[in-house]
Design a protein around this motif. Structure first.
Motif, PDB file in Angstrom:
ATOM      1  N   PRO A 167       0.816  -1.218   0.000  1.00  0.00           N
ATOM      2  CA  PRO A 167       0.000   0.000   0.000  1.00  0.00           C
ATOM      3  C   PRO A 167       0.849   1.268   0.000  1.00  0.00           C
ATOM      4  O   PRO A 167       1.893   1.327   0.642  1.00  0.00           O
ATOM      5  CB  PRO A 167      -0.808  -0.132   1.298  1.00  0.00           C
ATOM      6  N   ASP A 168       0.380   2.260  -0.766  1.00  0.00           N
ATOM      7  CA  ASP A 168       0.995   3.593  -0.858  1.00  0.00           C
ATOM      8  C   ASP A 168       2.278   3.612  -1.680  1.00  0.00           C
ATOM      9  O   ASP A 168       3.057   4.568  -1.591  1.00  0.00           O
ATOM     10  CB  ASP A 168       1.282   4.184   0.533  1.00  0.00           C
ATOM     11  N   ASP A 169       2.503   2.590  -2.492  1.00  0.00           N
ATOM     12  CA  ASP A 169       3.746   2.504  -3.265  1.00  0.00           C
ATOM     13  C   ASP A 169       3.707   3.465  -4.446  1.00  0.00           C
ATOM     14  O   ASP A 169       3.140   3.159  -5.498  1.00  0.00           O
ATOM     15  CB  ASP A 169       3.970   1.071  -3.753  1.00  0.00           C
ATOM     16  N   TYR A 170       4.346   4.625  -4.281  1.00  0.00           N
ATOM     17  CA  TYR A 170       4.321   5.640  -5.337  1.00  0.00           C
ATOM     18  C   TYR A 170       5.176   5.252  -6.537  1.00  0.00           C
ATOM     19  O   TYR A 170       5.066   5.862  -7.600  1.00  0.00           O
ATOM     20  CB  TYR A 170       4.779   6.991  -4.784  1.00  0.00           C
ATOM     21  N   THR A 171       6.028   4.228  -6.421  1.00  0.00           N
ATOM     22  CA  THR A 171       6.831   3.800  -7.578  1.00  0.00           C
ATOM     23  C   THR A 171       5.968   3.114  -8.634  1.00  0.00           C
ATOM     24  O   THR A 171       6.342   3.078  -9.802  1.00  0.00           O
ATOM     25  CB  THR A 171       7.954   2.838  -7.166  1.00  0.00           C
ATOM     26  N   GLU A 172       4.842   2.532  -8.221  1.00  0.00           N
ATOM     27  CA  GLU A 172       3.864   1.882  -9.112  1.00  0.00           C
ATOM     28  C   GLU A 172       4.435   0.687  -9.867  1.00  0.00           C
ATOM     29  O   GLU A 172       3.873   0.254 -10.880  1.00  0.00           O
ATOM     30  CB  GLU A 172       3.250   2.897 -10.092  1.00  0.00           C
ATOM     31  N   ARG A 173       5.531   0.109  -9.371  1.00  0.00           N
ATOM     32  CA  ARG A 173       6.116  -1.034 -10.081  1.00  0.00           C
ATOM     33  C   ARG A 173       5.187  -2.230 -10.073  1.00  0.00           C
ATOM     34  O   ARG A 173       4.965  -2.860 -11.117  1.00  0.00           O
ATOM     35  CB  ARG A 173       7.478  -1.385  -9.463  1.00  0.00           C
ATOM     36  N   LEU A 174       4.651  -2.562  -8.905  1.00  0.00           N
ATOM     37  CA  LEU A 174       3.703  -3.681  -8.852  1.00  0.00           C
ATOM     38  C   LEU A 174       2.376  -3.299  -9.487  1.00  0.00           C
ATOM     39  O   LEU A 174       1.689  -4.149 -10.073  1.00  0.00           O
ATOM     40  CB  LEU A 174       3.484  -4.115  -7.397  1.00  0.00           C
ATOM     41  N   SER A 299      -2.192  -5.324  -1.164  1.00  0.00           N
ATOM     42  CA  SER A 299      -1.668  -4.530  -2.283  1.00  0.00           C
ATOM     43  C   SER A 299      -2.753  -4.289  -3.320  1.00  0.00           C
ATOM     44  O   SER A 299      -2.886  -3.176  -3.855  1.00  0.00           O
ATOM     45  CB  SER A 299      -0.478  -5.248  -2.920  1.00  0.00           C
ATOM     46  N   VAL A 300      -3.553  -5.323  -3.622  1.00  0.00           N
ATOM     47  CA  VAL A 300      -4.646  -5.180  -4.584  1.00  0.00           C
ATOM     48  C   VAL A 300      -5.707  -4.237  -4.043  1.00  0.00           C
ATOM     49  O   VAL A 300      -6.218  -3.363  -4.769  1.00  0.00           O
ATOM     50  CB  VAL A 300      -5.244  -6.559  -4.918  1.00  0.00           C
ATOM     51  N   ARG A 301      -6.051  -4.381  -2.768  1.00  0.00           N
ATOM     52  CA  ARG A 301      -7.059  -3.499  -2.165  1.00  0.00           C
ATOM     53  C   ARG A 301      -6.639  -2.044  -2.279  1.00  0.00           C
ATOM     54  O   ARG A 301      -7.416  -1.177  -2.681  1.00  0.00           O
ATOM     55  CB  ARG A 301      -7.259  -3.880  -0.693  1.00  0.00           C
ATOM     56  N   ASP A 302      -5.382  -1.764  -1.939  1.00  0.00           N
ATOM     57  CA  ASP A 302      -4.896  -0.386  -1.990  1.00  0.00           C
ATOM     58  C   ASP A 302      -4.822   0.119  -3.427  1.00  0.00           C
ATOM     59  O   ASP A 302      -5.185   1.265  -3.709  1.00  0.00           O
ATOM     60  CB  ASP A 302      -3.514  -0.310  -1.341  1.00  0.00           C
ATOM     61  N   TYR A 303      -4.375  -0.728  -4.338  1.00  0.00           N
ATOM     62  CA  TYR A 303      -4.301  -0.332  -5.754  1.00  0.00           C
ATOM     63  C   TYR A 303      -5.674   0.076  -6.271  1.00  0.00           C
ATOM     64  O   TYR A 303      -5.825   1.105  -6.937  1.00  0.00           O
ATOM     65  CB  TYR A 303      -3.726  -1.488  -6.570  1.00  0.00           C
ATOM     66  N   ARG A 304      -6.689  -0.706  -5.949  1.00  0.00           N
ATOM     67  CA  ARG A 304      -8.037  -0.419  -6.447  1.00  0.00           C
ATOM     68  C   ARG A 304      -8.616   0.856  -5.823  1.00  0.00           C
ATOM     69  O   ARG A 304      -9.464   1.511  -6.441  1.00  0.00           O
ATOM     70  CB  ARG A 304      -8.956  -1.609  -6.175  1.00  0.00           C
ATOM     71  N   ALA A 305      -8.164   1.194  -4.641  1.00  0.00           N
ATOM     72  CA  ALA A 305      -8.655   2.409  -3.979  1.00  0.00           C
ATOM     73  C   ALA A 305      -7.880   3.654  -4.406  1.00  0.00           C
ATOM     74  O   ALA A 305      -8.243   4.771  -4.033  1.00  0.00           O
ATOM     75  CB  ALA A 305      -8.565   2.248  -2.466  1.00  0.00           C
ATOM     76  N   SER A 306      -6.831   3.459  -5.204  1.00  0.00           N
ATOM     77  CA  SER A 306      -5.972   4.568  -5.621  1.00  0.00           C
ATOM     78  C   SER A 306      -6.251   4.940  -7.075  1.00  0.00           C
ATOM     79  O   SER A 306      -7.081   4.312  -7.744  1.00  0.00           O
ATOM     80  CB  SER A 306      -4.497   4.160  -5.471  1.00  0.00           C
TER      81      SER A 306
END
Length: 330
Positions: A167-174, A299-306
């Motif tokens: 969560p909060d990974d601003y690099t967006e690699r994943l 990670s998926v939960r956070d990605y979908r909320a971003s």
């Protein structure tokens, strides 16, 4: 008496989760940064914010005075000079922890071990550079400064993460791969899918920093990464499971990719030679890693909320479709 912690950085990715981990473990926390990014703890009266530039010695000393820290977690020491100043200013704390990197290792071997695998050399020019090629050498030089400081009685230690995700990974690699899994039913994976680039869940990195500050030995470095390693293909499959998506993984070799103007290295998180860190030394301090399926679900939960989609790393879906057409004719 409550322990106090100063986090240099503290608002973005690793720093943010480090603050949360410290709060969960009953620390009084002060964050010190320039205030260039939104402060997620602005409304949390448990966190004190001191604004300043870490390259300004007087500002760093003022942050120390305000926090009176037992431990210091240094998330933004990107140059050896930053570490030099920090080990002097925080020479009397119970634990100063420098965030180094698995990129500090100077030789490819499996696994890379603290104290055994040699570190990168660092030239004076690299020490002052900001380019990506100098990142590993700069981090390695920071490690050596930590080791020298410990020889002189400073309670300084180093933590070396590999690729950090969560969560909060601003690099967006994943996020690139999560977007592919969420959007398409066929996902192109470079090579045979068995390459390994060790990754570390961000909450585990945060807990490692605290545990090393509490239990680590001065002058020692500690690798941190998922205790269970997965290949690139397994990572995509874990992401699909976490997203409740049905996808077909399609392997593409150098020849098929080249026909569409792509290469193996165009795909983020692909690495030809395996990058694996030995994490037993950290585990011996009592550290544990999050089960990888759980880490991927978060990670998926956070990605979908971003609003992140990893598009910075996108090799081009049109080119991928060309690869799929080529493979379908074979």
């Amino acid at each position: 008496m409550t322990d106090s912690a100063l986090v240099i950085g503290g608002t973005r990715f690793i720093g943010r989760h480090t603050v949360e981990d410290l709060l969960d473990n009953d620390y009084e926390v002060t964050i010190f940064n320039r205030g260039n990014h939104e402060n997620p703890f602005a409304d949390d009266d448990r966190v004190t914010h001191v604004e300043g530039d870490r390259t300004d010695d007087s500002a760093l000393e003022a942050a120390k005075s305000a926090a009176d820290p037992d431990v210091v977690i240094d998330c933004v020491a990107y140059h050896p000079a930053d570490v030099e100043r920090a080990v002097e200013i925080f020479s009397d704390v119970d634990g100063y922890v420098y965030i180094s990197s698995g990129a500090a290792y100077g030789r490819e071997e499996i696994p890379k071990r603290e104290g055994e695998t040699p570190l990168c050399d660092c030239t004076p020019e690299q020490a002052e550079s900001d380019d990506s090629d100098s990142y590993g050498p700069r981090k390695a030089e920071g490690d050596r400064i930590v080791f020298d400081a410990a020889e002189n009685g400073v309670n300084a230690m180093s933590v070396r993460p590999c690729i950090v995700y969560g969560p909060d990974d601003y690099t967006e690699r994943l996020d690139y791969w999560l977007d592919r899994v969420d959007t398409y039913d066929r996902v192109v994976v470079p090579g045979d899918g068995t390459n390994i680039w060790h990754r570390a869940y961000v909450e585990d990195v945060a807990s490692a920093l605290r545990i090393v500050a509490e239990e680590g030995e001065p002058g020692e470095a500690y690798n941190v990464g998922d205790r269970r390693l997965v290949t690139l293909e397994e990572m995509v499959e874990l992401a699909a499971d976490a997203a409740d998506a049905s996808v077909e993984v399609v392997h593409a070799g150098e020849r098929e990719l080249a026909a569409a103007g792509l290469s193996l290295d165009d795909f983020i998180l692909y690495r030809d030679y395996p990058h694996v860190l030995d994490t037993n030394k950290l585990a011996a301090l009592g550290w544990e890693s999050t089960p990888i399926a759980e880490a991927m679900r978060e990670s998926v939960r956070d990605y979908r909320a971003s609003d992140r989609d990893g598009s910075e790393w996108d090799p081009g879906r049109d080119a991928e479709e060309s690869v799929l057409e080529i493979l379908d004719t074979l």
